[in-house]
Design an enzyme around this catalytic site. Sequence first.
Site, PDB file in Angstrom:
ATOM      1  N   ASP A   1      40.855   6.491  21.790  1.00  0.00           N
ATOM      2  CA  ASP A   1      40.827   7.373  22.943  1.00  0.00           C
ATOM      3  C   ASP A   1      41.994   7.352  23.656  1.00  0.00           C
ATOM      4  O   ASP A   1      42.410   8.266  24.579  1.00  0.00           O
ATOM      5  CB  ASP A   1      39.669   6.925  24.182  1.00  0.00           C
ATOM      6  CG  ASP A   1      38.222   7.352  23.564  1.00  0.00           C
ATOM      7  OD1 ASP A   1      38.025   8.015  22.595  1.00  0.00           O
ATOM      8  OD2 ASP A   1      37.166   6.702  24.291  1.00  0.00           O
TER       9      ASP A   1
ATOM     10  N   LYS B   1      37.922  10.628  31.226  1.00  0.00           N
ATOM     11  CA  LYS B   1      37.522  11.668  30.389  1.00  0.00           C
ATOM     12  C   LYS B   1      35.904  11.678  30.352  1.00  0.00           C
ATOM     13  O   LYS B   1      35.229  10.870  30.534  1.00  0.00           O
ATOM     14  CB  LYS B   1      38.188  11.517  28.851  1.00  0.00           C
ATOM     15  CG  LYS B   1      37.616  10.432  28.078  1.00  0.00           C
ATOM     16  CD  LYS B   1      36.438  10.491  27.637  1.00  0.00           C
ATOM     17  CE  LYS B   1      36.312   9.168  26.864  1.00  0.00           C
ATOM     18  NZ  LYS B   1      34.549   9.068  26.576  1.00  0.00           N
TER      19      LYS B   1
END
Length: 298
Positions: free
Chosen positions: A138, A10
């Site tokens: 996350d 990401k």
Amino acid sequence: MSVTVRVPAKVNVQLAVGAARPDGFHDLANVFLAVGLYDEVTATPSPGGPRVTCDGPDAAQVPLDGTNLAVRAAIALAERYGRTPDVHLHIAKDIPVAGGMAGGSADGAAALLACDTLWGTGASRAELLDICAELGSDVPFSLVGGAALGTGRGEKLSPLDVGGTFHWVFAMASRGLSTPAVFREFDRLAEGREIPEPVVSQELLGALAKGDAEALAATVSNDLQPAALSLFPELADTLAAGRAAGAMASLVSGSGPTTAFLARGAEAAEAVAAALRASGTCRDVRTAWGPVPGATVV
């Protein structure tokens, strides 16, 4: 039988950070974009497990004990369904380690989906996301992918519309940065001043929805960047090299030290990558585009 799950890295196109909470975490407005750099996690039955192995770039830096998020994910799922975590998890690593691109979190999400599929536990998406949130801030996004706004400490996700493809260049640094250390430095730098509540940029959300790279470039931001640069000043040279090469925007990815550069398209990304490789300011350079799907059985 074995199950392999592919999971993306990401980049944070916005990371707004609030003041430290009593629990030590920080409230965030965290806009995630999944990009096409991938780890693969393969789960195979193995008596006496769980155990983990790893190969690929920087594999030597990956912990192979109970601190590995892939192992923790297998144990958490096994405990929830009353079974023993007899599994061998092999990580084929391609996401930078300790690079601010959620590589460890990605492995946790991938291991969770792989073990759920291998064991036939039949966990709902909501249950998997609940376990992800227990594992780390996350990890839920690594399971979901695409684009999303993360609030709370980043684990509360709202999917975002994206109207196009964004092309990125990522420059890997010569060493890693600890996410907790970067947050501690953020707190140190913020000492004595009021930290506003983190708020998502509506202009940035509009740029994503339109697929407008130029508008996105004008709105990307990372409140952790000053802390990362304080701990790793050489990153400023990499950021400058990428801008000089024509990147539309440059920023530290998450807690760093990987630096991210937004390019106008695939050809422009390759040109920026070539200039960064020649600059001598980074260890390795990769190109990728996003958004891409989250953890997927392959």
